[in-house]
Design a protein around this motif. Structure first.
Motif, short mmCIF file in Angstrom:
data_model
loop_
_atom_site.label_atom_id
_atom_site.label_comp_id
_atom_site.label_asym_id
_atom_site.label_seq_id
_atom_site.Cartn_x
_atom_site.Cartn_y
_atom_site.Cartn_z
N UNK A 6 -27.50 15.53 -3.94
CA UNK A 6 -28.31 15.88 -2.79
C UNK A 6 -27.46 16.70 -1.83
N UNK A 7 -28.12 17.47 -1.00
CA UNK A 7 -27.41 18.20 0.06
C UNK A 7 -27.60 17.51 1.41
N UNK A 8 -28.27 16.35 1.41
CA UNK A 8 -28.61 15.65 2.64
C UNK A 8 -27.83 14.34 2.73
N UNK A 9 -26.92 14.28 3.67
CA UNK A 9 -26.03 13.12 3.79
C UNK A 9 -26.78 11.82 4.03
N UNK A 10 -27.90 11.89 4.76
CA UNK A 10 -28.64 10.67 5.10
C UNK A 10 -29.26 9.99 3.87
#
Length: 270
Positions: free
Chosen positions: A33-37
Motif C-alpha cells: 500500500x502507499x497509505x501508512x494508515x
C-alpha cells in the motif's frame, strides 16, 4: 490451490478483499500500500504489510515483498496524470528485476485496451486503445508479456462495481449524457475475486482473459435505474444517430476457467 504464498501489489478496493479471501483459504499474503494508515489494519487481519511507492523505494523492500512468494498479483491502475503512459510503464518496470524465474504473475488489466468496434470483442482482437489510460495499460501488458512469457496471465476487467461503488452515483444529475443506447460492460468485485481464484485453481498461465458480466444492458437503462434506486436524480441522455461502443465477450473465462458468474445480470445488482 497449489499456491501457498502470494504477494499483492496494490491492496486497495479490489486487492484488500482479495487478500482477505486468500487468508480465509490458508494462504500467506503480502500486501503493498502507499497509505501508512492502512498498515495497522493489514496487520490486524493477518496481511503482511509493505508500505512503498513504486519507483521511489529501496531495492531491499522489493526483494522482501517478493521473497518466497509463489505468485505476484499486479493490481493497480495507472494514475490519471498528463504523462500517464511513461509513469505507469516505469512503475511496473521498477519491480520487474525482482521477480524470480519461478514466480507466476497475474496482471489485473483493463478492457480499456479495446477500441470501440460497435460489435463484440474477444481476447483475439488486435488491440488499438483510444484513450491514454488504455494505451498505458496496453504498453504494460506487452512489457510483462515480453519479460514473463508463459508465467503471466493477464486478466482484463471491465467497469468495476459492487459494495460501496454504487453506479447510481456515477451519472446522477448529469444532462445530455452521450451513448445512452450503448451496451455497458461491468463486473462485480466478487466475480473479479472469483476469476483470480479460478486462474490459480486451474493453473492457467500464458493467457489473456476478459472478465465481464454476461449481460450488457443499455447505458441509459442501467444508470437511470441505478440513480433512482438510491433516490438520486437520474441522468438524461442525448439522442444520437450514431453511437460508439464495444461488447466485452466473457466466453473464454467460462470455457478456459470453467467459471460461472455470480452476478451475470447488472440490472439485478441495482
Amino acid at each position: 490451490m497449489n499456491y501457498n504464498r502470494i504477494s499483492i501489489l496494490g491492496c486497495g478496493w479490489l486487492g484488500y478483499p482479495l487478500a482477505l479471501d486468500f487468508l480465509s483459504k490458508g494462504i500467506s499474503v503480502k500486501g503493498s500500500t502507499t497509505t501508512e494508515s492502512k498498515i495497522e489494519t493489514f496487520q490486524e487481519e493477518g496481511i503482511i504489510p509493505f508500505l512503498f511507492t513504486l519507483g521511489e523505494t529501496k531495492d531491499q523492500i522489493y526483494k522482501d515483498f517478493l521473497e518466497n512468494s509463489d505468485v505476484l498479483i499486479i493490481n493497480f491502475p495507472p494514475k490519471r496524470i498528463p504523462n500517464i503512459i511513461e509513469v505507469y510503464q516505469k512503475q511496473v518496470q521498477s519491480v520487474l528485476p525482482y521477480i524470480s524465474k519461478t514466480q507466476k504473475v497475474i496482471f489485473v488489466s483493463s478492457t480499456s485496451v479495446y477500441q470501440n468496434t460497435n460489435n463484440e470483442v474477444s481476447e483475439t482482437l488486435q488491440i488499438e486503445p483510444e484513450k491514454e489510460s488504455g494505451k498505458a495499460v496496453a504498453i504494460v501488458e506487452k512489457l510483462l508479456q515480453d519479460e514473463l512469457g508463459d508465467r503471466l496471465t493477464t486478466l482484463r476487467l471491465c467497469g468495476l462495481i459492487g459494495y460501496d461503488r454504487l453506479p447510481g452515483r456515477f451519472l446522477a444529475n448529469k444532462k445530455e449524457v452521450l451513448n445512452g443506447d450503448a451496451p455497458i460492460n461491468v463486473i462485480h468485485r466478487d466475480d473479479c475475486i472469483g476469476l483470480i481464484n479460478a486462474i490459480l485453481k486451474k493453473n492457467v498461465w500464458g493467457e489473456i482473459i476478459n472478465g465481464c458480466a454476461d449481460h450488457h444492458p443499455l447505458r441509459k437503462d442501467f444508470y437511470m435505474q441505478a440513480a433512482l434506486k438510491i433516490s438520486l436524480t437520474p441522468p438524461t441522455f442525448k439522442k444520437q444517430d450514431k453511437i460508439a461502443y464495444k461488447i466485452i465477450a466473457n466466453t473464454k473465462s467460462k470455457n478456459v476457467l470453467g467459471y460461472s458468474y455470480i452476478y451475470p445480470d447488472p440490472l439485478k445488482l441495482i
